[in-house]
Design a protein around this motif. Structure first.
Motif, PDB file in Angstrom:
ATOM      1  N   GLU A  60      15.956  -3.826  -1.454  1.00 28.42           N
ATOM      2  CA  GLU A  60      16.646  -4.761  -0.564  1.00 28.42           C
ATOM      3  C   GLU A  60      16.440  -4.376   0.891  1.00 28.42           C
ATOM      4  O   GLU A  60      16.260  -5.235   1.764  1.00 28.42           O
ATOM      5  N   LYS A  61      16.443  -3.068   1.167  1.00 28.39           N
ATOM      6  CA  LYS A  61      16.237  -2.606   2.534  1.00 28.39           C
ATOM      7  C   LYS A  61      14.802  -2.835   2.991  1.00 28.39           C
ATOM      8  O   LYS A  61      14.544  -3.075   4.178  1.00 28.39           O
ATOM      9  N   CYS A  62      13.873  -2.756   2.054  1.00 26.16           N
ATOM     10  CA  CYS A  62      12.447  -2.786   2.404  1.00 26.16           C
ATOM     11  C   CYS A  62      11.776  -4.125   2.122  1.00 26.16           C
ATOM     12  O   CYS A  62      10.561  -4.252   2.312  1.00 26.16           O
ATOM     13  N   GLY A  63      12.525  -5.102   1.657  1.00 20.31           N
ATOM     14  CA  GLY A  63      11.907  -6.383   1.339  1.00 20.31           C
ATOM     15  C   GLY A  63      10.952  -6.298   0.163  1.00 20.31           C
ATOM     16  O   GLY A  63       9.919  -6.968   0.129  1.00 20.31           O
ATOM     17  N   VAL A  64      11.330  -5.487  -0.815  1.00 18.89           N
ATOM     18  CA  VAL A  64      10.473  -5.238  -1.971  1.00 18.89           C
ATOM     19  C   VAL A  64      11.192  -5.679  -3.241  1.00 18.89           C
ATOM     20  O   VAL A  64      12.407  -5.523  -3.368  1.00 18.89           O
ATOM     21  N   GLY A  65      10.422  -6.249  -4.188  1.00 19.80           N
ATOM     22  CA  GLY A  65      10.942  -6.606  -5.497  1.00 19.80           C
ATOM     23  C   GLY A  65      10.122  -5.962  -6.595  1.00 19.80           C
ATOM     24  O   GLY A  65       9.073  -5.363  -6.340  1.00 19.80           O
ATOM     25  N   TYR A  66      10.601  -6.114  -7.829  1.00 16.61           N
ATOM     26  CA  TYR A  66       9.961  -5.465  -8.977  1.00 16.61           C
ATOM     27  C   TYR A  66       9.868  -6.459 -10.129  1.00 16.61           C
ATOM     28  O   TYR A  66      10.829  -7.173 -10.422  1.00 16.61           O
ATOM     29  N   LEU A  67       8.711  -6.507 -10.757  1.00 14.81           N
ATOM     30  CA  LEU A  67       8.487  -7.396 -11.898  1.00 14.81           C
ATOM     31  C   LEU A  67       8.419  -6.590 -13.192  1.00 14.81           C
ATOM     32  O   LEU A  67       7.715  -5.580 -13.260  1.00 14.81           O
ATOM     33  N   GLY A  68       9.126  -7.055 -14.206  1.00 18.82           N
ATOM     34  CA  GLY A  68       9.044  -6.469 -15.531  1.00 18.82           C
ATOM     35  C   GLY A  68       8.105  -7.283 -16.397  1.00 18.82           C
ATOM     36  O   GLY A  68       8.519  -8.145 -17.173  1.00 18.82           O
ATOM     37  N   LEU A  69       6.810  -7.028 -16.267  1.00 15.63           N
ATOM     38  CA  LEU A  69       5.773  -7.707 -17.041  1.00 15.63           C
ATOM     39  C   LEU A  69       4.787  -6.665 -17.571  1.00 15.63           C
ATOM     40  O   LEU A  69       4.779  -5.524 -17.110  1.00 15.63           O
ATOM     41  N   GLY A  70       3.941  -7.075 -18.496  1.00 17.28           N
ATOM     42  CA  GLY A  70       2.938  -6.156 -19.011  1.00 17.28           C
ATOM     43  C   GLY A  70       1.687  -6.074 -18.166  1.00 17.28           C
ATOM     44  O   GLY A  70       0.863  -5.172 -18.346  1.00 17.28           O
ATOM     45  N   MET A  71       1.547  -7.016 -17.202  1.00 13.60           N
ATOM     46  CA  MET A  71       0.338  -7.044 -16.385  1.00 13.60           C
ATOM     47  C   MET A  71       0.605  -7.888 -15.149  1.00 13.60           C
ATOM     48  O   MET A  71       1.409  -8.828 -15.181  1.00 13.60           O
ATOM     49  N   TRP A  72      -0.087  -7.537 -14.057  1.00 11.34           N
ATOM     50  CA  TRP A  72      -0.010  -8.391 -12.869  1.00 11.34           C
ATOM     51  C   TRP A  72      -0.415  -9.820 -13.248  1.00 11.34           C
ATOM     52  O   TRP A  72      -1.498 -10.024 -13.800  1.00 11.34           O
ATOM     53  N   PRO A  73       0.400 -10.811 -12.942  1.00  4.81           N
ATOM     54  CA  PRO A  73       0.081 -12.181 -13.350  1.00  4.81           C
ATOM     55  C   PRO A  73      -0.913 -12.886 -12.442  1.00  4.81           C
ATOM     56  O   PRO A  73      -1.471 -13.915 -12.824  1.00  4.81           O
ATOM     57  N   ASP A  74      -1.143 -12.342 -11.233  1.00  6.71           N
ATOM     58  CA  ASP A  74      -1.900 -13.119 -10.251  1.00  6.71           C
ATOM     59  C   ASP A  74      -2.842 -12.289  -9.381  1.00  6.71           C
ATOM     60  O   ASP A  74      -3.517 -12.845  -8.519  1.00  6.71           O
ATOM     61  N   LYS A  75      -2.928 -10.993  -9.566  1.00  5.44           N
ATOM     62  CA  LYS A  75      -3.705 -10.140  -8.666  1.00  5.44           C
ATOM     63  C   LYS A  75      -5.079  -9.806  -9.249  1.00  5.44           C
ATOM     64  O   LYS A  75      -5.203  -9.496 -10.435  1.00  5.44           O
ATOM     65  N   THR A  76      -6.101  -9.867  -8.391  1.00  9.02           N
ATOM     66  CA  THR A  76      -7.400  -9.306  -8.754  1.00  9.02           C
ATOM     67  C   THR A  76      -7.357  -7.798  -8.543  1.00  9.02           C
ATOM     68  O   THR A  76      -6.466  -7.269  -7.863  1.00  9.02           O
ATOM     69  N   ARG A  77      -8.326  -7.107  -9.098  1.00 16.61           N
ATOM     70  CA  ARG A  77      -8.395  -5.661  -8.865  1.00 16.61           C
ATOM     71  C   ARG A  77      -8.496  -5.359  -7.377  1.00 16.61           C
ATOM     72  O   ARG A  77      -7.856  -4.429  -6.874  1.00 16.61           O
ATOM     73  N   ASP A  78      -9.299  -6.156  -6.664  1.00 15.77           N
ATOM     74  CA  ASP A  78      -9.549  -5.878  -5.246  1.00 15.77           C
ATOM     75  C   ASP A  78      -8.310  -6.075  -4.383  1.00 15.77           C
ATOM     76  O   ASP A  78      -8.255  -5.578  -3.254  1.00 15.77           O
ATOM     77  N   SER A 131       0.836  -1.196   0.000  1.00 16.60           N
ATOM     78  CA  SER A 131       0.000   0.000   0.000  1.00 16.60           C
ATOM     79  C   SER A 131       0.875   1.251   0.000  1.00 16.60           C
ATOM     80  O   SER A 131       2.103   1.182   0.137  1.00 16.60           O
ATOM     81  N   TYR A 132       0.246   2.385  -0.120  1.00 20.01           N
ATOM     82  CA  TYR A 132       0.971   3.648  -0.125  1.00 20.01           C
ATOM     83  C   TYR A 132       1.575   3.955   1.240  1.00 20.01           C
ATOM     84  O   TYR A 132       2.748   4.321   1.346  1.00 20.01           O
ATOM     85  N   ASP A 133       0.783   3.812   2.310  1.00 20.04           N
ATOM     86  CA  ASP A 133       1.153   4.339   3.620  1.00 20.04           C
ATOM     87  C   ASP A 133       1.908   3.371   4.517  1.00 20.04           C
ATOM     88  O   ASP A 133       2.515   3.792   5.502  1.00 20.04           O
ATOM     89  N   GLU A 134       1.884   2.090   4.253  1.00 19.27           N
ATOM     90  CA  GLU A 134       2.476   1.140   5.188  1.00 19.27           C
ATOM     91  C   GLU A 134       3.988   1.343   5.280  1.00 19.27           C
ATOM     92  O   GLU A 134       4.611   1.913   4.363  1.00 19.27           O
ATOM     93  N   PRO A 135       4.608   0.909   6.373  1.00 27.57           N
ATOM     94  CA  PRO A 135       6.064   0.981   6.470  1.00 27.57           C
ATOM     95  C   PRO A 135       6.718   0.248   5.294  1.00 27.57           C
ATOM     96  O   PRO A 135       6.335  -0.874   4.956  1.00 27.57           O
ATOM     97  N   CYS A 136       7.675   0.913   4.682  1.00 27.83           N
ATOM     98  CA  CYS A 136       8.329   0.384   3.470  1.00 27.83           C
ATOM     99  C   CYS A 136       7.322   0.144   2.350  1.00 27.83           C
ATOM    100  O   CYS A 136       7.499  -0.753   1.515  1.00 27.83           O
ATOM    101  N   GLY A 137       6.260   0.931   2.364  1.00 30.57           N
ATOM    102  CA  GLY A 137       5.308   0.906   1.264  1.00 30.57           C
ATOM    103  C   GLY A 137       5.725   1.859   0.157  1.00 30.57           C
ATOM    104  O   GLY A 137       6.884   2.306   0.082  1.00 30.57           O
ATOM    105  N   ILE A 138       4.791   2.193  -0.705  1.00 31.21           N
ATOM    106  CA  ILE A 138       5.114   2.977  -1.890  1.00 31.21           C
ATOM    107  C   ILE A 138       5.643   4.364  -1.526  1.00 31.21           C
ATOM    108  O   ILE A 138       6.617   4.853  -2.128  1.00 31.21           O
ATOM    109  N   ARG A 139       5.027   5.004  -0.551  1.00 30.83           N
ATOM    110  CA  ARG A 139       5.516   6.328  -0.158  1.00 30.83           C
ATOM    111  C   ARG A 139       6.965   6.252   0.304  1.00 30.83           C
ATOM    112  O   ARG A 139       7.800   7.093  -0.083  1.00 30.83           O
ATOM    113  N   ASP A 140       7.283   5.261   1.119  1.00 25.39           N
ATOM    114  CA  ASP A 140       8.647   5.154   1.631  1.00 25.39           C
ATOM    115  C   ASP A 140       9.636   4.827   0.512  1.00 25.39           C
ATOM    116  O   ASP A 140      10.795   5.289   0.544  1.00 25.39           O
ATOM    117  N   LEU A 141       9.225   4.035  -0.465  1.00 31.79           N
ATOM    118  CA  LEU A 141      10.104   3.767  -1.607  1.00 31.79           C
ATOM    119  C   LEU A 141      10.463   5.067  -2.306  1.00 31.79           C
ATOM    120  O   LEU A 141      11.632   5.301  -2.664  1.00 31.79           O
TER     121      LEU A 141
END
Length: 457
Positions: free
Chosen positions: A129-147, A54-64
């Motif tokens: 690496e500091k935040c336990g976050v990775g990045y995928l180079g794909l054209g679309m989320w392979p496994d996520k629903t909108r919700d 999410s945006y607000d969580e620790p090491c979330g999008i805002r922190d990135l």
């Protein structure tokens, strides 16, 4: 999508067509000043459980975003929220569900472009690496629903998300679940813009095929190789598509302005806030009759905002945007601008590319656009003259000649043709990235799409 900063409060209102075509005319540059602007998005996930942060969580999008300050980036805010970072390499911004985008600086060579990409990926990987976050180079989320996806705190996204279901079935998927690579290129004159626009639009299905990289939806094959591209066919017909009028006699800046006047609005930006004008008419705005802002008339900034709300396969602002490719890894981020620079920045290559496509009918162009997301390089060419794979071989040779003619060398004395090598391999084998993913899914992955996270940056 665009990141908006406040503009001058005393801008003159738009009085006529001269001001509407001014951004396009202002984009004209002599060849020596042509530049390359590359944009690329990536999916952000938590390594522990593969969820989208999410945006607000620790090491979330805002922190990135904020952690980019250690590399010299400075924040851009909207209503007190950090929504982008700006620096020497352009702007790092957020797509609607937290996809991270670099809108790169305008650069002279592909060597500089690929170095910029490498710097950006190194920076976000170090932060990840500091935040336990990775990045995928794909054209679309392979496994996520909108919700399952978060929503970023940008005013224009809220307006767009409320409007999208009214005009198509897949617009929310476009916003929340997709990633792309784009390149922005210059032109010297109206005639030069027209030729580049036509070649770019006609060959956009080939780019879709070569970069096809979105074969999964919610953990299963979706029947497409570029589902991201298919999504655009049911997003909003008023602002997407192959634009038949671009190939008609008389196309130029004024005709583009007329098209944009007919594209329904999304918003107006005032005092740091987005005002909902979804579905309303810019023509009414010109007359002071916009329901969202009765009595007000638009400024140049309002028009510039509006120019960013059409999403055809190629888009004109003060430069041309090539928009047909799925997101992918570093090598393909460098390959997309190489393809288009090779074709469009050398007159001999541009003329040769136009010879390949100039006789196609609009119906044939539309069919190729419709076939590419499913068939990729197996799509038949107009007139039964082979397949997209055959076209790819010819186009890559033209692009290679264009890049060789540019003779832009790096410190080792290499020209820019090497950035096409990843595309050479795709065309040689006839197997696009999505097909390799599907082979793995049906083979070693044993139907478990979570293995795709091994392919992260």
């Amino acid at each position: 999508m665009s990141t908006r900063e406040a503009s001058s409060a005393d801008e003159p209102v738009i009085e006529g067509i001269d001001q509407l075509v001014a951004p396009m005319i202002g984009g004209e540059k002599p060849k020596a000043d042509w530049r390359i602007g590359t944009e690329h998005e990536k999916l952000v996930y938590k390594r522990s459980d593969h969820r989208a942060p999410s945006y607000d969580e620790p090491c979330g999008i805002r922190d990135l975003l904020m952690n980019l300050r250690e590399f010299g980036w400075e924040p851009i805010e909207e209503n007190g929220k950090i929504i982008a970072m700006k620096g020497g390499d352009g702007t790092v911004s957020l797509e609607p569900a937290g996809q991270l985008e670099l809108s790169g600086a305008p650069l002279e060579t592909l060597h500089e472009t690929c170095n910029e990409t490498g710097r950006h990926l190194a920076q976000v990987k170090e932060i990840g690496e500091k935040c336990g976050v990775g990045y995928l180079g794909l054209g679309m989320w392979p496994d996520k629903t909108r919700d399952e996806l978060p929503i970023m705190p940008k005013g224009r996204y809220k307006i767009m998300m409320e409007h999208m279901p009214k005009v198509g079935n897949l617009g929310l998927d476009m916003m929340l679940r997709t990633c792309t690579i784009q390149v922005n290129l210059d032109y010297s004159s109206e005639a030069d813009m027209v030729q580049k626009f036509r070649v770019g639009l006609a060959l956009q299905p080939l780019a879709t095929a070569l970069f096809a990289n979105s074969p999964f939806t919610e953990g299963k094959p979706n029947g497409y190789l570029s589902y991201r591209s298919h999504i655009w066919s049911d997003t909003d017909p008023h602002r997407t598509g192959m634009l038949p009028f671009v190939f008609e006699d008389g196309f130029g800046y004024e005709r583009w302005a007329e098209y944009m006047l007919d594209v329904p609005m999304y918003f107006v930006f005032r005092d740091g806030k987005y005002i909902d004008a979804a579905g309303q008419s810019f023509r009414d705005f010109l007359k002071g009759e916009l329901p969202a802002l009765p009595g007000e008339r638009p400024t140049a900034s309002d028009w510039w905002d509006h120019l960013s709300t059409a999403f055809p396969e190629v888009r004109l602002k003060s430069f041309l945007e090539m928009r047909g490719a799925d997101g992918g890894p570093w090598s393909r981020i460098c390959a997309l601008p190489a393809l288009w620079v090779g074709l469009l920045y050398d007159q001999g290559a541009l003329d040769a590319a136009w010879q390949l496509v100039k006789d196609w009918s609009m119906e044939e162009r539309e069919k190729l656009r419709g076939d590419a997301p499913k068939l990729a390089l197996d799509a038949p060419l107009p007139g039964g003259s082979g397949t997209m794979q055959d076209l790819g071989k010819e186009v890559l040779e033209i692009a290679r000649s264009g890049l060789a003619s540019r003779a832009m060398l790096n410190a080792s004395g290499d020209n820019e043709t090497g950035y096409l090598e990843t595309l050479d391999e795709i065309v040689k084998t006839g197997k696009v990235p999505a097909q390799r993913l599907l082979d793995a899914y049906h083979g070693d992955w044993a139907g478990d799409v979570s293995h795709v996270y091994k392919y992260s940056f």
